[in-house]
Design an enzyme around this catalytic site. Structure first.
Site, mmCIF file in Angstrom:
data_model
loop_
_atom_site.group_PDB
_atom_site.id
_atom_site.type_symbol
_atom_site.label_atom_id
_atom_site.label_comp_id
_atom_site.label_asym_id
_atom_site.label_seq_id
_atom_site.Cartn_x
_atom_site.Cartn_y
_atom_site.Cartn_z
ATOM 1 N N ASP A 49 0.851 -1.197 0.000
ATOM 2 C CA ASP A 49 0.000 0.000 0.000
ATOM 3 C C ASP A 49 0.887 1.248 0.000
ATOM 4 O O ASP A 49 1.668 1.466 0.924
ATOM 5 C CB ASP A 49 -0.886 0.008 1.259
ATOM 6 C CG ASP A 49 -1.817 1.204 1.278
ATOM 7 O OD1 ASP A 49 -2.837 1.159 0.551
ATOM 8 O OD2 ASP A 49 -1.526 2.194 1.977
ATOM 9 N N TYR A 54 2.878 10.064 0.682
ATOM 10 C CA TYR A 54 3.856 9.593 1.670
ATOM 11 C C TYR A 54 5.272 10.033 1.297
ATOM 12 O O TYR A 54 6.200 9.887 2.107
ATOM 13 C CB TYR A 54 3.813 8.063 1.824
ATOM 14 C CG TYR A 54 2.468 7.514 2.261
ATOM 15 C CD1 TYR A 54 1.510 8.343 2.861
ATOM 16 C CD2 TYR A 54 2.138 6.179 2.083
ATOM 17 C CE1 TYR A 54 0.267 7.844 3.249
ATOM 18 C CE2 TYR A 54 0.899 5.677 2.476
ATOM 19 C CZ TYR A 54 -0.027 6.520 3.048
ATOM 20 O OH TYR A 54 -1.254 6.015 3.430
ATOM 21 N N LYS A 79 -2.286 6.040 -4.120
ATOM 22 C CA LYS A 79 -3.385 6.988 -3.871
ATOM 23 C C LYS A 79 -3.088 8.341 -4.484
ATOM 24 O O LYS A 79 -1.947 8.808 -4.448
ATOM 25 C CB LYS A 79 -3.608 7.155 -2.355
ATOM 26 C CG LYS A 79 -3.685 5.838 -1.612
ATOM 27 C CD LYS A 79 -4.008 5.995 -0.141
ATOM 28 C CE LYS A 79 -3.725 4.705 0.605
ATOM 29 N NZ LYS A 79 -2.320 4.529 1.013
ATOM 30 N N HIS A 110 -7.233 9.665 -2.206
ATOM 31 C CA HIS A 110 -6.727 9.560 -0.830
ATOM 32 C C HIS A 110 -7.691 10.170 0.202
ATOM 33 O O HIS A 110 -7.963 9.573 1.243
ATOM 34 C CB HIS A 110 -5.352 10.243 -0.758
ATOM 35 C CG HIS A 110 -4.484 9.758 0.352
ATOM 36 N ND1 HIS A 110 -3.114 9.713 0.256
ATOM 37 C CD2 HIS A 110 -4.773 9.299 1.596
ATOM 38 C CE1 HIS A 110 -2.617 9.246 1.391
ATOM 39 N NE2 HIS A 110 -3.598 8.990 2.213
HETATM 40 N N1 LIG Z 1 -5.741 6.032 3.432
HETATM 41 C C1 LIG Z 1 -5.265 6.767 4.410
HETATM 42 O O1 LIG Z 1 -5.615 7.946 4.608
HETATM 43 C C2 LIG Z 1 -4.290 6.128 5.365
HETATM 44 C C3 LIG Z 1 -4.070 6.721 6.627
HETATM 45 C C4 LIG Z 1 -3.192 6.082 7.505
HETATM 46 C C5 LIG Z 1 -2.561 4.912 7.125
HETATM 47 N N2 LIG Z 1 -2.773 4.367 5.875
HETATM 48 C C6 LIG Z 1 -2.083 3.120 5.438
HETATM 49 O O2 LIG Z 1 -2.261 2.133 6.455
HETATM 50 C C7 LIG Z 1 -0.988 1.666 6.880
HETATM 51 C C8 LIG Z 1 -1.054 1.190 8.328
HETATM 52 O O3 LIG Z 1 -1.436 2.223 9.214
HETATM 53 P P1 LIG Z 1 -0.375 2.900 10.199
HETATM 54 O O4 LIG Z 1 0.916 2.940 9.514
HETATM 55 O O5 LIG Z 1 -0.993 4.163 10.658
HETATM 56 O O6 LIG Z 1 -0.310 1.992 11.463
HETATM 57 P P2 LIG Z 1 -0.552 0.505 12.025
HETATM 58 O O7 LIG Z 1 -0.227 -0.520 11.007
HETATM 59 O O8 LIG Z 1 -1.868 0.486 12.697
HETATM 60 O O9 LIG Z 1 0.536 0.516 13.195
HETATM 61 C C9 LIG Z 1 1.890 0.661 12.946
HETATM 62 C C10 LIG Z 1 2.593 0.730 14.299
HETATM 63 O O10 LIG Z 1 2.387 -0.486 15.002
HETATM 64 C C11 LIG Z 1 3.624 -1.130 15.288
HETATM 65 N N3 LIG Z 1 3.412 -2.562 15.005
HETATM 66 C C12 LIG Z 1 3.338 -3.172 13.794
HETATM 67 N N4 LIG Z 1 3.085 -4.480 13.934
HETATM 68 C C13 LIG Z 1 2.974 -4.725 15.258
HETATM 69 C C14 LIG Z 1 2.714 -5.879 16.015
HETATM 70 N N5 LIG Z 1 2.503 -7.061 15.423
HETATM 71 N N6 LIG Z 1 2.693 -5.768 17.377
HETATM 72 C C15 LIG Z 1 2.915 -4.589 17.975
HETATM 73 N N7 LIG Z 1 3.158 -3.436 17.300
HETATM 74 C C16 LIG Z 1 3.189 -3.500 15.950
HETATM 75 C C17 LIG Z 1 4.634 -0.494 14.375
HETATM 76 O O11 LIG Z 1 5.888 -0.418 15.009
HETATM 77 P P3 LIG Z 1 7.172 -1.269 14.475
HETATM 78 O O12 LIG Z 1 7.548 -0.663 13.155
HETATM 79 O O13 LIG Z 1 8.185 -1.001 15.547
HETATM 80 O O14 LIG Z 1 6.742 -2.681 14.381
HETATM 81 C C18 LIG Z 1 4.075 0.905 14.160
HETATM 82 O O15 LIG Z 1 4.488 1.781 15.200
HETATM 83 C C19 LIG Z 1 -0.065 2.862 6.609
HETATM 84 O O16 LIG Z 1 1.307 2.537 6.665
HETATM 85 C C20 LIG Z 1 -0.578 3.302 5.263
HETATM 86 O O17 LIG Z 1 -0.070 2.462 4.235
HETATM 87 C C21 LIG Z 1 -3.649 4.959 5.009
#
Ligand SMILES: NC(=O)c1ccc[n+]([C@@H]2O[C@H](COP(=O)([O-])OP(=O)(O)OC[C@H]3O[C@@H](n4cnc5c(N)ncnc54)[C@H](OP(=O)(O)O)[C@@H]3O)[C@@H](O)[C@H]2O)c1
Length: 315
Positions: A49, A54, A79, A110
């Site tokens: 994704d 980004y 996006k 987005h």
């Molecule tokens: N469409 C949109 O507007 C939008 C908005 C936000 C995000 N997104 C997409 O969604 C993706 C995911 O969301 P996100 O990046 O906000 O966060 P997330 O995946 O909910 O959380 C990431 C955080 O959790 C930790 N983590 C990952 N796996 C883990 C596990 N198994 N156990 C404990 N902690 C864990 C990571 O740290 P470590 O790296 O230390 O593991 C990181 O700090 C984004 O990267 C992006 O591609 C899209």
């Protein structure tokens, strides 16, 4: 690796999307490149994704190439950022060029708002008064028509939206010809948005959960109820949070820079999604209503997107 790609969800185009995607927000440089390569080559992810917004698509592209998996075995989402709504094909071409690809499997709008491009800041343009410069006069139906044209040209295989509430979709869907294949939203155990997910399913739009772990520094993986369910199944809490979404046919986009957690997020999650029982699902479904409701991602756009529990609508 036991699981390659993980479970799939059928889109309204007929294509099969790997339900688990590796997220790339907030990662940069070597750490990002290595994470993407590891996610594909070692952990088994087949869906990446990305987003123009980004600012890291060139590095994601390097990571994808270094993994050495044929393009047709991968599913790549990107996006369209707000400053490109008037020039969708140019924005898409930039993403494709940076990623080093000649098509995307899924291209999402987005946010359902256009931004007025500004030479000094093309990511978050602001007005002289410091407020985000949203093009309030731009009808996003005109963005969608251009996205539909990208489908016809074969530059993208499916188009979708992101951050669209039911209220916004009710205005939007009757006015367009090709329905979105997916809607990527903040969805997790503290913000399950059950009504919106149910609405999307009635429309044949796949809900995709972003920030499914609650994003950086989230309290979700420490939640006592989540930990109890994790212990019951001998699985990590992260797998419970992600597996619960998968078990409900919700796509999941999750990010980690840590190899063990990247692997866990697809391998353990896929296994656990099949083990969760009705009680586990009901318990996780009810966490937010039991007092834990919390939305984590609320950029200060200053307009009402129509989401419940979005708390910073006014400036
Ligand atoms: N469409 C949109 O507007 C939008 C908005 C936000 C995000 N997104 C997409 O969604 C993706 C995911 O969301 P996100 O990046 O906000 O966060 P997330 O995946 O909910 O959380 C990431 C955080 O959790 C930790 N983590 C990952 N796996 C883990 C596990 N198994 N156990 C404990 N902690 C864990 C990571 O740290 P470590 O790296 O230390 O593991 C990181 O700090 C984004 O990267 C992006 O591609 C899209």
């Amino acid at each position: 690796m036991a699981v390659v790609g993980g479970p799939k969800i059928k889109l309204n185009t007929g294509a099969e999307m790997p339900a688990l995607a590796f997220g790339t927000w907030q990662l940069q440089g070597e750490e990002l490149k290595n994470a993407v390569t590891f996610a594909i080559r070692e952990a088994g992810f087949r869906h990446i994704d990305c987003a123009w917004g980004y600012g890291n698509e060139a590095v994601v592209g390097e990571g994808i190439r270094a993994a050495g998996v044929p393009r047709e075995q991968l599913f790549i989402t990107s996006k369209l950022w707000g400053t490109w709504h008037r020039r969708v094909e140019e924005g898409l071409d930039e993403s494709l060029r940076k990623l080093g690809l000649d098509y995307l499997d899924l291209y999402l709008m987005h946010w359902p708002i256009a931004l007025n491009p500004n030479a000094s800041n093309d990511l978050i343009p602001v007005r002289p008064d410091g407020k985000r410069d949203i093009a309030l006069d731009w009808d996003i139906r005109n963005t969608w028509t251009q996205l539909e044209a990208m489908l016809a040209k074969g530059k993208v295989r499916a188009i979708g939206v992101s951050n669209m509430s039911q209220k916004k979709l009710e205005e939007f869907l009757p006015r367009i010809s090709i329905p979105p294949a997916a809607n990527q939203l903040e969805l997790h155990a503290y913000n399950p948005d059950h009504a919106l997910v149910a609405y999307l399913k009635t429309k044949g739009i796949v809900p995709q959960a972003y920030s499914p772990l609650g994003s950086s520094g989230s309290p979700l993986v420490q939640d006592a109820t989540v930990k109890t369910i994790a212990e019951k199944h001998g699985a990590p809490p992260g797998a419970v949070l992600l597996g619960w979404l998968l078990s409900k046919e919700i796509g999941v986009v999750t990010r980690s820079a840590n190899p063990d957690r990247i692997r866990q997020n697809i391998q353990d999650t896929t296994t656990l999604a099949q083990k969760l029982d009705g009680d586990d699902v009901a318990t996780l479904d009810g966490l937010a209503a039991a007092g834990k409701q919390k939305r984590m991602i609320m950029p200060p756009w200053g307009i009402d997107f129509g989401f419940e529990n979005w708390t910073n609508v006014s400036w």
